[in-house]
Design an enzyme around this catalytic site. Structure first.
Site, mmCIF file in Angstrom:
data_model
loop_
_atom_site.group_PDB
_atom_site.id
_atom_site.type_symbol
_atom_site.label_atom_id
_atom_site.label_comp_id
_atom_site.label_asym_id
_atom_site.label_seq_id
_atom_site.Cartn_x
_atom_site.Cartn_y
_atom_site.Cartn_z
ATOM 1 N N GLU A 145 -10.513 -10.948 -88.601
ATOM 2 C CA GLU A 145 -9.091 -11.033 -88.259
ATOM 3 C C GLU A 145 -8.883 -11.244 -86.765
ATOM 4 O O GLU A 145 -8.035 -12.057 -86.359
ATOM 5 C CB GLU A 145 -8.369 -9.773 -88.731
ATOM 6 C CG GLU A 145 -8.248 -9.684 -90.241
ATOM 7 C CD GLU A 145 -7.664 -8.378 -90.734
ATOM 8 O OE1 GLU A 145 -7.480 -8.237 -91.964
ATOM 9 O OE2 GLU A 145 -7.385 -7.487 -89.901
ATOM 10 N N HIS A 178 -0.912 -10.010 -94.445
ATOM 11 C CA HIS A 178 -1.274 -8.812 -95.200
ATOM 12 C C HIS A 178 -0.427 -8.644 -96.466
ATOM 13 O O HIS A 178 -0.681 -7.724 -97.247
ATOM 14 C CB HIS A 178 -1.153 -7.566 -94.326
ATOM 15 C CG HIS A 178 -2.272 -7.435 -93.321
ATOM 16 N ND1 HIS A 178 -2.330 -8.202 -92.176
ATOM 17 C CD2 HIS A 178 -3.378 -6.646 -93.311
ATOM 18 C CE1 HIS A 178 -3.428 -7.877 -91.496
ATOM 19 N NE2 HIS A 178 -4.074 -6.950 -92.162
#
Length: 287
Positions: A145, A178
């Site tokens: 990420e 997310h």
């Protein structure tokens, strides 16, 4: 060359589109495998490890393709992505310290409950590295990420935005990414309303963390700074304020005070501890 000149002329538009493309492809890479297993099943985790590793290899080239001539003149690929030796020790230790200060309250709870002792046990670390869920949450997720959403995206955003603005825009995509957990929660049997509430909360705090992480990246100019902070935050998790009531009254007061002291000290230390001069950073933050 004509296409490259066209991209340079509309650098801001293409930078945003490239960031959106990287976000979509990162999430999509997690779902290219058809499987009935849950996200925590070893087979699913291993397949996703492979997917995000491929994404990490490809993402820098996608990002660099949309860099303008001015960006390319400022530094090479590795400098823009925060991979450099100068200031790396500071970038590893100082942001970690400042982040730990923010978690003074939760760390106090761990100390008083005796949980901190477990970190001195070698078997704890052996068992952790054998647990794929732990490796995913503490290593692979932060690594991939931060690489994609910070090292690859932030240089794109800095082509058309001020650093102080870029650190707020990019994390919105990080938070939106997310939301894919919502579908997995529904698939596991949770109601749509509950899954939406959980995902909305995740969006809120992941976006907030994304701002912090992007800030560390542009201030220090190092990939290591947000990576270490991300690993630490994933380990600590979101503070469980409900656990405070389980401690005796005196300890409860100490914990609450340390929550407040930790936040106050974090606010005081954040700017001086991330001074670009400490990290020899002249690339991402010139002020």
């Amino acid at each position: 060359m004509v296409l490259k000149e066209f991209i340079d002329d509309y650098a801001c538009v293409f930078s945003i589109l490239a960031c959106i493309f990287l976000t979509v492809t990162y999430v999509a890479s997690l779902y290219i495998w058809k499987s009935t297993y849950s996200r925590d099943h070893p087979t699913t985790i291993k397949r996703r490890f492979f997917s995000v590793t491929c994404m990490m290899i490809v993402a820098p080239f996608i990002s660099q393709y949309f860099w303008t001539e001015e960006t390319l003149r400022k530094g090479d690929l590795w400098e823009h992505m925060g991979l450099k030796y100068s200031g790396i020790i500071q970038a590893t230790l100082l942001p970690l310290f400042v982040t730990a200060v923010l978690f003074l309250g939760p760390l106090t709870m761990q100390f008083l409950s005796g949980t901190l002792k477990i970190y001195a046990e070698p078997m704890y670390w052996v068992a952790s590295w054998q647990d794929l869920v732990w490796v995913r949450n503490h290593v692979m997720a932060p690594l991939s990420e931060e690489w994609v959403f910070r090292s690859c995206m932030v240089p794109l955003l800095l082509q058309c935005l001020e650093p102080s603005t870029a650190v707020f825009i990019g994390p919105m995509l990080f938070g939106i990414a997310h939301f894919h957990h919502m579908f997995e929660q529904i698939k596991s049997g949770q109601g749509v309303k509950t899954a939406l509430l959980i995902s909305s909360f995740q969006f809120m705090y992941t976006s907030m963390f994304g701002v912090y992480s992007a800030y560390l990246f542009v201030r220090t100019g190092h990939f290591m700074a947000p990576l270490i902070a991300h690993m630490f935050c994933n380990h600590m998790g979101f503070p469980n304020f409900g656990e405070i009531s389980q401690f005796p009254p005196t300890q409860r007061l100490i914990i609450i005070c340390n929550f407040l002291i930790g936040f106050a000290l974090w606010c005081i230390l954040l700017v001086p501890a991330t001074n670009p001069d400490i990290y020899y950073n002249r690339l991402h933050w010139d002020t």
